[in-house]
Motif scaffolding. Structure first.
Motif, PDB file in Angstrom:
ATOM      1  N   LEU A   1       0.984  -1.147   0.201  1.00 26.92           N
ATOM      2  CA  LEU A   1       0.016   0.103  -0.145  1.00 26.92           C
ATOM      3  C   LEU A   1       0.820   1.140  -0.161  1.00 26.92           C
ATOM      4  O   LEU A   1       1.994   1.293   0.677  1.00 26.92           O
ATOM      5  CB  LEU A   1      -1.001  -0.085   1.333  1.00 26.92           C
ATOM      6  CG  LEU A   1      -1.869  -1.211   1.364  1.00 26.92           C
ATOM      7  CD1 LEU A   1      -2.811  -0.860   2.671  1.00 26.92           C
ATOM      8  CD2 LEU A   1      -3.036  -0.954   0.056  1.00 26.92           C
ATOM      9  N   ARG A   2       0.527   2.285  -0.687  1.00 22.46           N
ATOM     10  CA  ARG A   2       0.893   3.516  -0.533  1.00 22.46           C
ATOM     11  C   ARG A   2       1.091   4.141   0.782  1.00 22.46           C
ATOM     12  O   ARG A   2       0.028   3.833   1.576  1.00 22.46           O
ATOM     13  CB  ARG A   2       0.500   4.385  -1.490  1.00 22.46           C
ATOM     14  CG  ARG A   2       0.696   4.251  -3.062  1.00 22.46           C
ATOM     15  CD  ARG A   2      -0.018   5.268  -3.743  1.00 22.46           C
ATOM     16  NE  ARG A   2      -1.253   5.140  -3.928  1.00 22.46           N
ATOM     17  CZ  ARG A   2      -2.330   5.993  -4.257  1.00 22.46           C
ATOM     18  NH1 ARG A   2      -2.029   7.087  -4.549  1.00 22.46           N
ATOM     19  NH2 ARG A   2      -3.513   5.651  -4.191  1.00 22.46           N
TER      20      ARG A   2
ATOM     21  N   GLU B   1      -1.864   3.436   3.834  1.00 22.50           N
ATOM     22  CA  GLU B   1      -1.278   2.908   5.214  1.00 22.50           C
ATOM     23  C   GLU B   1      -1.631   3.690   6.425  1.00 22.50           C
ATOM     24  O   GLU B   1      -2.228   3.376   7.135  1.00 22.50           O
ATOM     25  CB  GLU B   1       0.202   2.556   5.020  1.00 22.50           C
ATOM     26  CG  GLU B   1       0.535   1.392   6.039  1.00 22.50           C
ATOM     27  CD  GLU B   1      -0.188   0.152   5.751  1.00 22.50           C
ATOM     28  OE1 GLU B   1      -0.933  -0.212   6.800  1.00 22.50           O
ATOM     29  OE2 GLU B   1      -0.192  -0.281   4.543  1.00 22.50           O
ATOM     30  N   LYS B   2      -1.410   5.054   6.119  1.00 21.44           N
ATOM     31  CA  LYS B   2      -1.670   5.914   7.278  1.00 21.44           C
ATOM     32  C   LYS B   2      -3.073   6.067   7.568  1.00 21.44           C
ATOM     33  O   LYS B   2      -3.894   6.340   8.752  1.00 21.44           O
ATOM     34  CB  LYS B   2      -1.239   7.239   6.975  1.00 21.44           C
ATOM     35  CG  LYS B   2       0.087   7.512   7.039  1.00 21.44           C
ATOM     36  CD  LYS B   2       0.841   8.950   6.560  1.00 21.44           C
ATOM     37  CE  LYS B   2       2.268   9.017   6.535  1.00 21.44           C
ATOM     38  NZ  LYS B   2       2.563  10.376   5.987  1.00 21.44           N
ATOM     39  N   ARG B   3      -3.943   5.971   6.612  1.00 21.61           N
ATOM     40  CA  ARG B   3      -5.396   6.087   6.692  1.00 21.61           C
ATOM     41  C   ARG B   3      -6.406   4.804   7.076  1.00 21.61           C
ATOM     42  O   ARG B   3      -7.249   4.643   7.474  1.00 21.61           O
ATOM     43  CB  ARG B   3      -6.042   6.655   5.375  1.00 21.61           C
ATOM     44  CG  ARG B   3      -5.869   8.084   5.445  1.00 21.61           C
ATOM     45  CD  ARG B   3      -5.493   8.609   4.026  1.00 21.61           C
ATOM     46  NE  ARG B   3      -5.385  10.203   4.015  1.00 21.61           N
ATOM     47  CZ  ARG B   3      -3.926  10.586   4.143  1.00 21.61           C
ATOM     48  NH1 ARG B   3      -3.237  10.062   4.020  1.00 21.61           N
ATOM     49  NH2 ARG B   3      -4.135  12.005   4.014  1.00 21.61           N
TER      50      ARG B   3
ATOM     51  N   LEU C   1     -11.987   5.298   0.722  1.00 20.69           N
ATOM     52  CA  LEU C   1     -11.253   6.000   1.536  1.00 20.69           C
ATOM     53  C   LEU C   1     -11.644   7.238   1.961  1.00 20.69           C
ATOM     54  O   LEU C   1     -10.967   8.013   2.856  1.00 20.69           O
ATOM     55  CB  LEU C   1      -9.615   6.087   1.420  1.00 20.69           C
ATOM     56  CG  LEU C   1      -9.151   4.444   1.561  1.00 20.69           C
ATOM     57  CD1 LEU C   1      -7.724   4.597   1.142  1.00 20.69           C
ATOM     58  CD2 LEU C   1      -9.044   4.017   3.061  1.00 20.69           C
ATOM     59  N   LYS C   2     -12.430   7.966   1.567  1.00 23.83           N
ATOM     60  CA  LYS C   2     -13.015   9.367   1.466  1.00 23.83           C
ATOM     61  C   LYS C   2     -13.334   9.650   3.208  1.00 23.83           C
ATOM     62  O   LYS C   2     -12.980  10.717   3.814  1.00 23.83           O
ATOM     63  CB  LYS C   2     -13.789   9.997   0.854  1.00 23.83           C
ATOM     64  CG  LYS C   2     -15.240   9.656   0.862  1.00 23.83           C
ATOM     65  CD  LYS C   2     -16.089  10.065  -0.064  1.00 23.83           C
ATOM     66  CE  LYS C   2     -17.731   9.736   0.146  1.00 23.83           C
ATOM     67  NZ  LYS C   2     -18.630  10.414  -0.782  1.00 23.83           N
ATOM     68  N   PHE C   3     -13.926   8.794   3.687  1.00 24.40           N
ATOM     69  CA  PHE C   3     -14.466   8.893   5.207  1.00 24.40           C
ATOM     70  C   PHE C   3     -13.167   8.945   5.924  1.00 24.40           C
ATOM     71  O   PHE C   3     -12.861   9.409   7.230  1.00 24.40           O
ATOM     72  CB  PHE C   3     -15.507   8.030   5.477  1.00 24.40           C
ATOM     73  CG  PHE C   3     -16.630   8.431   4.554  1.00 24.40           C
ATOM     74  CD1 PHE C   3     -17.535   9.595   4.874  1.00 24.40           C
ATOM     75  CD2 PHE C   3     -17.181   7.287   3.620  1.00 24.40           C
ATOM     76  CE1 PHE C   3     -18.608   9.637   4.139  1.00 24.40           C
ATOM     77  CE2 PHE C   3     -18.310   7.653   3.278  1.00 24.40           C
ATOM     78  CZ  PHE C   3     -18.922   8.653   2.995  1.00 24.40           C
TER      79      PHE C   3
ATOM     80  N   TYR D   1      -8.949  10.872   9.613  1.00 23.83           N
ATOM     81  CA  TYR D   1      -7.563  10.846   9.681  1.00 23.83           C
ATOM     82  C   TYR D   1      -7.363  12.359   9.919  1.00 23.83           C
ATOM     83  O   TYR D   1      -6.414  12.718  10.738  1.00 23.83           O
ATOM     84  CB  TYR D   1      -6.674  10.387   8.556  1.00 23.83           C
ATOM     85  CG  TYR D   1      -5.261  10.641   8.432  1.00 23.83           C
ATOM     86  CD1 TYR D   1      -4.365   9.898   9.395  1.00 23.83           C
ATOM     87  CD2 TYR D   1      -4.950  11.410   7.556  1.00 23.83           C
ATOM     88  CE1 TYR D   1      -3.031  10.179   9.293  1.00 23.83           C
ATOM     89  CE2 TYR D   1      -3.422  11.750   7.460  1.00 23.83           C
ATOM     90  CZ  TYR D   1      -2.639  11.182   8.428  1.00 23.83           C
ATOM     91  OH  TYR D   1      -1.207  11.345   8.134  1.00 23.83           O
ATOM     92  N   ARG D   2      -7.763  13.271   9.108  1.00 21.81           N
ATOM     93  CA  ARG D   2      -7.384  14.706   9.240  1.00 21.81           C
ATOM     94  C   ARG D   2      -8.495  15.509  10.191  1.00 21.81           C
ATOM     95  O   ARG D   2      -8.200  16.648  10.130  1.00 21.81           O
ATOM     96  CB  ARG D   2      -7.696  15.264   7.828  1.00 21.81           C
ATOM     97  CG  ARG D   2      -6.474  14.637   6.888  1.00 21.81           C
ATOM     98  CD  ARG D   2      -6.173  15.231   5.459  1.00 21.81           C
ATOM     99  NE  ARG D   2      -7.665  15.270   4.521  1.00 21.81           N
ATOM    100  CZ  ARG D   2      -8.176  16.146   3.982  1.00 21.81           C
ATOM    101  NH1 ARG D   2      -7.397  17.069   3.843  1.00 21.81           N
ATOM    102  NH2 ARG D   2      -9.191  15.927   3.247  1.00 21.81           N
ATOM    103  N   ASN D   3      -9.168  14.697  10.634  1.00 21.99           N
ATOM    104  CA  ASN D   3     -10.338  15.395  11.513  1.00 21.99           C
ATOM    105  C   ASN D   3     -10.834  16.596  10.922  1.00 21.99           C
ATOM    106  O   ASN D   3     -11.099  17.378  11.415  1.00 21.99           O
ATOM    107  CB  ASN D   3      -9.505  15.727  12.930  1.00 21.99           C
ATOM    108  CG  ASN D   3     -10.550  16.321  13.980  1.00 21.99           C
ATOM    109  OD1 ASN D   3     -11.628  15.572  14.152  1.00 21.99           O
ATOM    110  ND2 ASN D   3      -9.997  16.811  14.890  1.00 21.99           N
TER     111      ASN D   3
END
Length: 112
Positions: free
Chosen positions: A66-67, A71-73, A84-86, A91-93
């Motif tokens: 995974l990029r 991976e962070k999300r 992954l939009k949600f 992740y970014r609050n």
């Protein structure tokens, strides 16, 4: 089409009912010259769906990892999220969902 002498049938078909591991719904227009007196088409597809869990290669050594941005999300994904939009918003609050909308999440019990 009917004014031009054609008989028209319209079908809404989904490849998931045709033995294809993909849910893709499409509309088909079938037109036949009325003077040919061809029979009506009957398109009934009743194949069982093929779920992602049945085709996933869990032991692959050839897929790229995974990029890092994904991976962070990943820890922010909630079951049922379709992309992954949600997770990105969590992740970014943020309350906005304007990124990662084209990165789909596949579950074992869904048709890709």
């Amino acid at each position: 089409m009917e004014n031009l002498g054609y008989e028209v049938q319209i079908f809404r078909l989904n490849s998931a009912t045709m033995g294809v591991p993909q849910a893709r719904e499409r509309i088909f227009f079938i037109a036949r010259k009325e003077k040919l007196k061809l029979p009506q088409l009957i398109l009934n597809f009743n194949e069982s769906p093929i779920y992602f869990g049945a085709i996933a290669d869990r032991n692959s050594t050839t897929h790229a990892p995974l990029r890092p941005s994904i991976e962070k999300r990943r820890p922010f994904v909630e079951y049922g999220d379709q992309n992954l939009k949600f997770a990105d918003a969590r992740y970014r609050n943020l309350n906005t969902h304007n990124a990662f909308f084209s990165t789909y999440i596949l579950y074992d019990n869904t048709v890709p």
